[in-house]
Design an enzyme around this catalytic site. Structure first.
Site, PDB file in Angstrom:
ATOM      1  N   SER A 117       0.845  -1.192   0.000  1.00 24.51           N
ATOM      2  CA  SER A 117       0.000   0.000   0.000  1.00 24.51           C
ATOM      3  C   SER A 117       0.888   1.253   0.000  1.00 24.51           C
ATOM      4  O   SER A 117       1.734   1.388  -0.880  1.00 24.51           O
ATOM      5  CB  SER A 117      -0.965  -0.042   1.187  1.00 24.51           C
ATOM      6  OG  SER A 117      -2.024   0.873   1.021  1.00 24.51           O
ATOM      7  N   ASP A 147      -8.850  -5.556  -5.743  1.00 26.81           N
ATOM      8  CA  ASP A 147      -8.471  -4.500  -4.807  1.00 26.81           C
ATOM      9  C   ASP A 147      -9.224  -3.237  -5.210  1.00 26.81           C
ATOM     10  O   ASP A 147      -8.871  -2.566  -6.175  1.00 26.81           O
ATOM     11  CB  ASP A 147      -6.957  -4.265  -4.876  1.00 26.81           C
ATOM     12  CG  ASP A 147      -6.468  -3.264  -3.837  1.00 26.81           C
ATOM     13  OD1 ASP A 147      -7.307  -2.593  -3.217  1.00 26.81           O
ATOM     14  OD2 ASP A 147      -5.235  -3.170  -3.659  1.00 26.81           O
ATOM     15  N   HIS A 170      -7.059  -6.032  -1.231  1.00 15.85           N
ATOM     16  CA  HIS A 170      -5.896  -5.182  -0.994  1.00 15.85           C
ATOM     17  C   HIS A 170      -4.767  -5.949  -0.303  1.00 15.85           C
ATOM     18  O   HIS A 170      -4.980  -6.646   0.679  1.00 15.85           O
ATOM     19  CB  HIS A 170      -6.317  -4.001  -0.132  1.00 15.85           C
ATOM     20  CG  HIS A 170      -5.274  -2.928  -0.026  1.00 15.85           C
ATOM     21  ND1 HIS A 170      -4.652  -2.389  -1.130  1.00 15.85           N
ATOM     22  CD2 HIS A 170      -4.752  -2.290   1.053  1.00 15.85           C
ATOM     23  CE1 HIS A 170      -3.800  -1.451  -0.738  1.00 15.85           C
ATOM     24  NE2 HIS A 170      -3.839  -1.381   0.573  1.00 15.85           N
TER      25      HIS A 170
END
Length: 614
Positions: free
Chosen positions: A219, A335, A366
């Protein structure tokens, strides 16, 4: 004087040999990394955490973003095997940097933007939180340490500017977030200064570093390796970003439309700034004033959603020229937070530059790194310099729908080289289900829908009848269909108002809600656009009510096998309750079916889809 006869010479030779043997027995052998099958192995001498050397320091950067007139210093921690001290062993570095290590703010909705607003209106302000800083020295984070130190690496962490004990201010994609990890990599190569204290003069050197650095993270922590690589810093040999955000515009906007990331309705770049701002409390006011309340307030533009200079400066695709690190990208096709377009756009740019690239896609949401063996080989190749061939062979590794994520299927490339675009047309059926097929329709039919954010997308997709969406469905598939690439849609539409949301979902029907439902069962992919940006995402043009416009945009990348027996469904609607702003219900969109078409990348092309639909 000793006389050297044969007997004396033999005795002397034996004495030297025996003494030498005892000396060798008493000498400690230097521990070294060990490799097998192209991977770094756990070495017993490196595998005792009680002997690891743990220390922290501050690396000086080339910027001042907290307004104190001094160059900002980044807080850095180091974990290394003892042999780097006792035996002079030099090792490569696995480096992770993050704005999250020292704590984050509350996710209370009062700190987010209110999405219940009219399109084009000035939004109401929201409250701002304060982060309660946490963390201990000397270890900023323990992530990745147990994986890599026993295998002959040093693990280094740093907090991003304006977070934790790092100086400066967060900018969420600004230049300092690229230059901060660059400074740490420069320090690891002897080109920047490190200090024992935040403001002191006593220097620290990375004498244990070979200078070869690899970065990874998920991320935001996966974004920063890309940020560092765009500086072209020498020594950054390889990166493995997982679900990285590669453009803050594409994170908070879609084709001119103000759009929230999945799960964070009402978040925008200033909200993320507040969320991570865990740095020195006495310096926060300066960053708030200069970054959040000036640069972001003037640039983020929640009124038009256009792509402007503010967003251009936070799009790493615009900074790819110096990029030279070997790239192993990882992402999930489902995601809906950091959407899969983020990884593909940088992967493609790196591939076009001729750099070593691989991409790993799984079917989940994710996060989710590649199998560790593949990561190990990537770093072994580029940090230890072992010729293990990881750069050769298949370029893409994709986890099929019901497979273990550790067992991806290899493909020559992504998108699949055997995929070809197939154009699908619409036939009328509102408010029920219309048709979706290969044969061109010429009905001249136009069908309306009425915007109403009260109904979420899944409710609309499951409905047999609805005035709030248009749904066009194929015949049941006689064979599996493999979609690989980036679908594109052209919608010819008119609006009853000068502004409207436009949302598109591609779904697999019948909708599955059983206990064994998989994440891939219902939503294939989706996309959003502002019809006012039909000419360019850089310039909104208010719509003339009743006038028809052609709006063309791409949906999110995908690689999915739709099983036989299912139907492809194209759903067109206006406000998407989970992602877009919520204007007052009632805006009417009219879709010209003859001028609307969907292009799907199908493995086997038109002939394969014809066989499946015959």
């Amino acid at each position: 004087m000793m006389k050297w006869n044969i007997k004396t010479f033999v005795r002397f030779f034996l004495f030297v040999a025996v003494f030498s043997g005892y000396a060798q027995k008493g000498k400690t052998a230097t521990a070294q990394p060990v490799f097998k099958d192209g991977e770094a192995q756990v070495v017993d001498a490196f595998n005792n955490p009680e002997t690891w050397i743990r220390e922290d320091l501050w690396v000086e950067t080339e910027f001042d973003t907290d307004g104190d007139g001094k160059l900002d210093r980044m807080h850095v921690d180091v974990t290394r095997p003892p042999q780097t001290e006792t035996e002079g062993l030099k090792l490569p570095v696995v480096y992770i940097t993050s704005p999250y290590f020292a704590g984050v703010a509350s996710n209370d909705k009062k700190y987010f933007w209110d999405v219940k607003q009219e399109l084009g209106a000035t939004p109401k302000p929201h409250e701002h939180p304060e982060v309660q800083r946490r963390g201990e020295r000397p270890i900023i984070s323990s992530t990745q340490i147990d994986l890599w130190v026993p295998r002959g690496y040093v693990v280094v962490h740093s907090s991003s500017p304006g977070t934790g004990l790092s100086q400066g201010s967060p900018t969420v994609g600004g230049d300092n977030e690229s230059l901060a990890p660059k400074a740490v990599i420069d320090w690891l190569n002897g080109r920047a200064d490190g200090y024992k204290t935040p403001y002191g003069d006593e220097k620290v050197e990375a004498y244990w570093s070979t200078g070869k650095v690899g970065m990874t993270g998920t991320s935001y922590n996966g974004t920063l390796p890309i940020a560092a690589a765009t500086t072209g810093v020498d020594g950054l040999e390889a990166i493995i970003p997982v679900a990285p955000n590669t453009s803050y515009y594409h994170y908070y906007r879609s084709n001119g439309l103000v759009r929230s990331p999945g799960g964070y309705l009402g978040e925008d770049i200033d909200v993320l700034y507040d969320f991570i701002h865990s740095g020195d409390e006495s310096k926060r006011a300066y960053g708030n004033k200069t970054v959040r309340d000036t640069e972001m307030k003037n640039g983020q533009d929640r009124v038009t959603g256009d792509y402007n200079k503010f967003w251009e400066g936070r799009d790493y695709l615009n900074e790819m020229k110096p990029f030279k690190a070997a790239l192993f990208m990882s992402h999930g096709f489902n995601d809906w937070n950091v959407m899969p377009e983020h990884s593909y756009r940088i992967f493609k740019a790196a591939k076009d530059k001729g750099l070593p690239v691989k991409i790993y896609y799984h079917q989940n949401g994710h996060g989710g790194p590649p199998p560790f063996s593949m990561m190990n080989k990537w770093f072994t190749k580029y940090l230890h310099g072992k010729d293990n061939g990881i750069e050769n062979g298949p370029e893409a590794w994709i986890v099929r729908e019901r497979d273990d994520r550790q067992k991806p299927t290899p493909y020559e490339a992504y998108p699949n080289p055997d995929a070809a675009p197939v154009t699908l047309s619409l036939s009328p059926g509102a408010p029920g289900h219309g048709g979706l097929g290969i044969d061109k329709q010429s009905s001249g039919k136009k069908e309306p829908l009425v915007d109403n954010y009260s109904f979420d997308g899944s409710t609309l997709a499951k409905a047999e009848y609805s005035d709030h969406r248009l749904l066009y469905v194929s015949e049941p598939l006689k064979e599996d269909i493999h979609i690989s690439g980036i679908p594109e849609i052209t919608v010819k539409m008119a609006s009853s108002k000068p502004a409207a949301n436009l949302s598109v979902w591609l779904v697999s029907l019948p909708w599955n809600e059983g206990r064994n439902t998989k994440i891939t069962d219902n939503i294939i992919t989706r996309g959003w656009a502002d019809p006012q940006n039909y000419k360019s995402i850089k310039k909104s043009i208010p719509l003339k009510p009743g006038k028809f416009y052609e709006v063309t945009f791409k949906l999110q990348p995908d690689d999915q096998v739709i099983p036989k027996g299912q139907q492809l469904g194209l759903m067109i609607f206006s406000s998407d309750r989970e992602y877009t702003l919520w204007p007052q219900p009632g805006t009417e969109l009219t879709i010209d079916l003859e001028g609307t078409q969907l292009t799907l990348p199908v493995v086997g092309g038109t002939e394969q889809l014809k066989k499946a639909l015959k």
